[in-house]
Design a protein around this motif. Sequence first.
Motif, mmCIF file in Angstrom:
data_model
loop_
_atom_site.group_PDB
_atom_site.id
_atom_site.type_symbol
_atom_site.label_atom_id
_atom_site.label_comp_id
_atom_site.label_asym_id
_atom_site.label_seq_id
_atom_site.Cartn_x
_atom_site.Cartn_y
_atom_site.Cartn_z
ATOM 1 N N MET A 73 0.831 -1.193 0.000
ATOM 2 C CA MET A 73 0.000 0.000 0.000
ATOM 3 C C MET A 73 0.869 1.246 0.000
ATOM 4 O O MET A 73 1.832 1.337 0.746
ATOM 5 C CB MET A 73 -0.900 0.030 1.239
ATOM 6 C CG MET A 73 -1.883 1.189 1.243
ATOM 7 S SD MET A 73 -2.595 1.493 2.896
ATOM 8 C CE MET A 73 -1.204 2.269 3.702
ATOM 9 N N LYS A 74 0.508 2.216 -0.817
ATOM 10 C CA LYS A 74 1.235 3.479 -0.871
ATOM 11 C C LYS A 74 0.987 4.244 0.424
ATOM 12 O O LYS A 74 -0.143 4.389 0.876
ATOM 13 C CB LYS A 74 0.758 4.310 -2.070
ATOM 14 C CG LYS A 74 1.507 5.624 -2.229
ATOM 15 C CD LYS A 74 0.986 6.385 -3.428
ATOM 16 C CE LYS A 74 1.713 7.721 -3.574
ATOM 17 N NZ LYS A 74 1.198 8.503 -4.735
ATOM 18 N N SER A 75 2.084 4.743 1.034
ATOM 19 C CA SER A 75 1.941 5.447 2.311
ATOM 20 C C SER A 75 1.208 6.766 2.111
ATOM 21 O O SER A 75 1.416 7.473 1.120
ATOM 22 C CB SER A 75 3.323 5.699 2.927
ATOM 23 O OG SER A 75 4.112 6.497 2.065
ATOM 24 N N LEU A 76 0.339 7.079 3.060
ATOM 25 C CA LEU A 76 -0.441 8.315 3.009
ATOM 26 C C LEU A 76 0.370 9.468 3.580
ATOM 27 O O LEU A 76 1.159 9.296 4.506
ATOM 28 C CB LEU A 76 -1.740 8.140 3.800
ATOM 29 C CG LEU A 76 -2.663 7.017 3.312
ATOM 30 C CD1 LEU A 76 -3.828 6.831 4.282
ATOM 31 C CD2 LEU A 76 -3.190 7.340 1.911
ATOM 32 N N GLN A 77 0.174 10.636 3.015
ATOM 33 C CA GLN A 77 0.937 11.807 3.430
ATOM 34 C C GLN A 77 0.330 12.448 4.677
ATOM 35 O O GLN A 77 -0.874 12.345 4.938
ATOM 36 C CB GLN A 77 0.975 12.833 2.290
ATOM 37 C CG GLN A 77 1.690 12.340 1.041
ATOM 38 C CD GLN A 77 3.146 11.993 1.302
ATOM 39 O OE1 GLN A 77 3.888 12.790 1.880
ATOM 40 N NE2 GLN A 77 3.557 10.810 0.879
ATOM 41 N N LYS A 78 1.173 13.111 5.425
ATOM 42 C CA LYS A 78 0.733 13.850 6.604
ATOM 43 C C LYS A 78 -0.365 14.833 6.217
ATOM 44 O O LYS A 78 -0.241 15.548 5.227
ATOM 45 C CB LYS A 78 1.930 14.598 7.202
ATOM 46 C CG LYS A 78 1.648 15.377 8.470
ATOM 47 C CD LYS A 78 2.936 15.987 8.999
ATOM 48 C CE LYS A 78 2.707 16.762 10.287
ATOM 49 N NZ LYS A 78 3.960 17.306 10.845
ATOM 50 N N GLY A 79 -1.438 14.851 6.996
ATOM 51 C CA GLY A 79 -2.561 15.738 6.709
ATOM 52 C C GLY A 79 -3.621 15.130 5.823
ATOM 53 O O GLY A 79 -4.701 15.711 5.663
ATOM 54 N N ASP A 80 -3.340 13.950 5.254
ATOM 55 C CA ASP A 80 -4.314 13.271 4.394
ATOM 56 C C ASP A 80 -5.531 12.863 5.229
ATOM 57 O O ASP A 80 -5.398 12.295 6.310
ATOM 58 C CB ASP A 80 -3.666 12.038 3.766
ATOM 59 C CG ASP A 80 -4.542 11.395 2.700
ATOM 60 O OD1 ASP A 80 -5.625 10.901 3.055
ATOM 61 O OD2 ASP A 80 -4.136 11.380 1.525
ATOM 62 N N GLU A 81 -6.725 13.138 4.710
ATOM 63 C CA GLU A 81 -7.958 12.865 5.446
ATOM 64 C C GLU A 81 -8.122 11.380 5.748
ATOM 65 O O GLU A 81 -8.615 11.004 6.826
ATOM 66 C CB GLU A 81 -9.164 13.376 4.644
ATOM 67 C CG GLU A 81 -10.439 13.480 5.452
ATOM 68 C CD GLU A 81 -10.377 14.541 6.540
ATOM 69 O OE1 GLU A 81 -11.118 14.398 7.530
ATOM 70 O OE2 GLU A 81 -9.578 15.500 6.404
ATOM 71 N N LYS A 82 -7.702 10.532 4.814
ATOM 72 C CA LYS A 82 -7.822 9.089 5.037
ATOM 73 C C LYS A 82 -6.912 8.641 6.180
ATOM 74 O O LYS A 82 -7.308 7.795 7.007
ATOM 75 C CB LYS A 82 -7.470 8.321 3.758
ATOM 76 C CG LYS A 82 -7.646 6.812 3.882
ATOM 77 C CD LYS A 82 -7.298 6.095 2.592
ATOM 78 C CE LYS A 82 -8.336 6.353 1.510
ATOM 79 N NZ LYS A 82 -8.070 5.510 0.304
ATOM 80 N N THR A 101 -6.778 0.969 11.756
ATOM 81 C CA THR A 101 -5.728 1.912 12.157
ATOM 82 C C THR A 101 -4.349 1.356 11.834
ATOM 83 O O THR A 101 -3.492 2.059 11.268
ATOM 84 C CB THR A 101 -5.836 2.205 13.665
ATOM 85 O OG1 THR A 101 -7.125 2.743 13.951
ATOM 86 C CG2 THR A 101 -4.776 3.202 14.100
ATOM 87 N N PHE A 102 -4.127 0.101 12.182
ATOM 88 C CA PHE A 102 -2.815 -0.507 11.955
ATOM 89 C C PHE A 102 -2.466 -0.572 10.466
ATOM 90 O O PHE A 102 -1.296 -0.463 10.095
ATOM 91 C CB PHE A 102 -2.775 -1.917 12.546
ATOM 92 C CG PHE A 102 -2.959 -1.964 14.044
ATOM 93 C CD1 PHE A 102 -2.658 -0.863 14.830
ATOM 94 C CD2 PHE A 102 -3.432 -3.114 14.662
ATOM 95 C CE1 PHE A 102 -2.833 -0.897 16.208
ATOM 96 C CE2 PHE A 102 -3.604 -3.162 16.037
ATOM 97 C CZ PHE A 102 -3.308 -2.052 16.802
ATOM 98 N N TYR A 103 -3.465 -0.741 9.631
ATOM 99 C CA TYR A 103 -3.219 -0.869 8.187
ATOM 100 C C TYR A 103 -2.723 0.449 7.583
ATOM 101 O O TYR A 103 -1.811 0.451 6.742
ATOM 102 C CB TYR A 103 -4.505 -1.304 7.487
ATOM 103 C CG TYR A 103 -4.352 -1.516 5.993
ATOM 104 C CD1 TYR A 103 -3.738 -2.672 5.503
ATOM 105 C CD2 TYR A 103 -4.797 -0.561 5.085
ATOM 106 C CE1 TYR A 103 -3.585 -2.864 4.137
ATOM 107 C CE2 TYR A 103 -4.649 -0.743 3.719
ATOM 108 C CZ TYR A 103 -4.043 -1.899 3.252
ATOM 109 O OH TYR A 103 -3.884 -2.084 1.904
ATOM 110 N N PHE A 104 -3.282 1.560 8.046
ATOM 111 C CA PHE A 104 -2.964 2.840 7.421
ATOM 112 C C PHE A 104 -1.874 3.636 8.140
ATOM 113 O O PHE A 104 -1.188 4.449 7.502
ATOM 114 C CB PHE A 104 -4.227 3.710 7.321
ATOM 115 C CG PHE A 104 -5.204 3.247 6.278
ATOM 116 C CD1 PHE A 104 -4.979 3.489 4.933
ATOM 117 C CD2 PHE A 104 -6.338 2.548 6.647
ATOM 118 C CE1 PHE A 104 -5.885 3.060 3.965
ATOM 119 C CE2 PHE A 104 -7.253 2.110 5.692
ATOM 120 C CZ PHE A 104 -7.024 2.368 4.341
#
Length: 436
Positions: A1-10, A210-213
């Motif tokens: 999974m592509k890591s989500l950026q800081k501030g991303d709503e997801k 939570t652990f996944y993202f």
Amino acid sequence: MKSLQKGDEKLINAWAFYDWANSVYSLVIATAVFPIYYESVTNGNNGKVHFLGTDFNNTTLLSYSLSFSFLIVALLSPILSGIADYTGNKKKFLKFFCYLGSVAVISLFFFTGQDTLWIGILGTVLASIGFWGSIVFYNSYLPEIAYPEQHDRVSAKGFMCGYLGSLVLLGFSLTMVMKPEWFGITDPSLPARLSFLAVGVWWMGFAQITFYFLPNNVYHKKPEKDFIFKGIKELRNVLYSLKKLVALKQFLTAFFLYSIGVQTVILLAGLYGKKELGIDTSKLIIIILIINLVAIFGAFVFSRISEKIGNIKTLKITILIWGGICVAAYLLDAKNENIDLQFYGLGATIGMVLGAIQSLSRSTYSKLLPDTEDHATYFSFFDVTEKGAIVLGTFIFGFVGAITDSMRNSFFILAIFFLLGFIVLSFIKEPQEPNK
């Protein structure tokens, strides 16, 4: 999974969802169902129980068990946080404490009476350690998943998710307890025990989102082999830096003072209502529901207010209201024909400022942190401060009640701690510039 950026709503939603997962422990286990169940299965022999070769009053043993769990967390969390910050693997620590707590809660299903008391006490201690231990690492993610200007809303979103999720499961649990025939249950102990099972599965299951993202090792640290020693050194460095961070020290002092009041009211308001005011258990459960329902609204409203006038001013408003709650509790009269309605009103007021002061305390502390990668270690001091407040607050409440023979006087004393917290906060400047 592509890591989500800081501030991303997801990413923010995934972080907040851990509140949805774990808050069922604090409501169903720590507050509503388990204490009542524990009292019912240990009240034989005039409430005397035998544990570790010693006779205890049943409620005293439960109180000692929880105090012991708080002590363990207070001792371990700074050290483990230092190791987590040094190695960059705090998600592993978050998972460990989550699984420890949820499995311990599930084990309470097998607590059926005095012959299995050891399961009830051990499960209580480990569940408490798991819950409070995981909260340290969960809170420390806030500066890494959201920007400072987002902290108030994000922190409030977490608490709102927690209150909502816990209400959903508490509603299911209370339905089982009060209407077991709807589920074809004939064993009177089974509904409560099934609710413990449901809490553990809910906590562990929803935490997977939570652990996944959530990211791990945000700062790409490459620890050396002697990570325990280096982790303790990390803790020492943070402790040394705290001495130079005046605003942070002042805030922790204020947080300690008003948390004495907040945490004691949360833990003992029900006991005050039952023993001092004669409120029925069924009505106390309604009050618990009211508090958590209103707390969702309170967390939302005060997070918006803080954006307009600042965190410190908003916290001071909530502290003044908390002080008023303590004075109002002191003035309540059990002989008043409207005492039930008055206590409902008091519960609604508690709910309004409960979510507010908890979410704003977390976000304000986050904003006051220096530019650092040691978020878990810093938040461990936040956690230890709260645990110390719980220990001192409950002791003061019990001590004042014992020497004056009235819990009413204890509430008046708590109002003084809110006043002291207000005074200390008055010396802190509003956090202005983003420091992340």
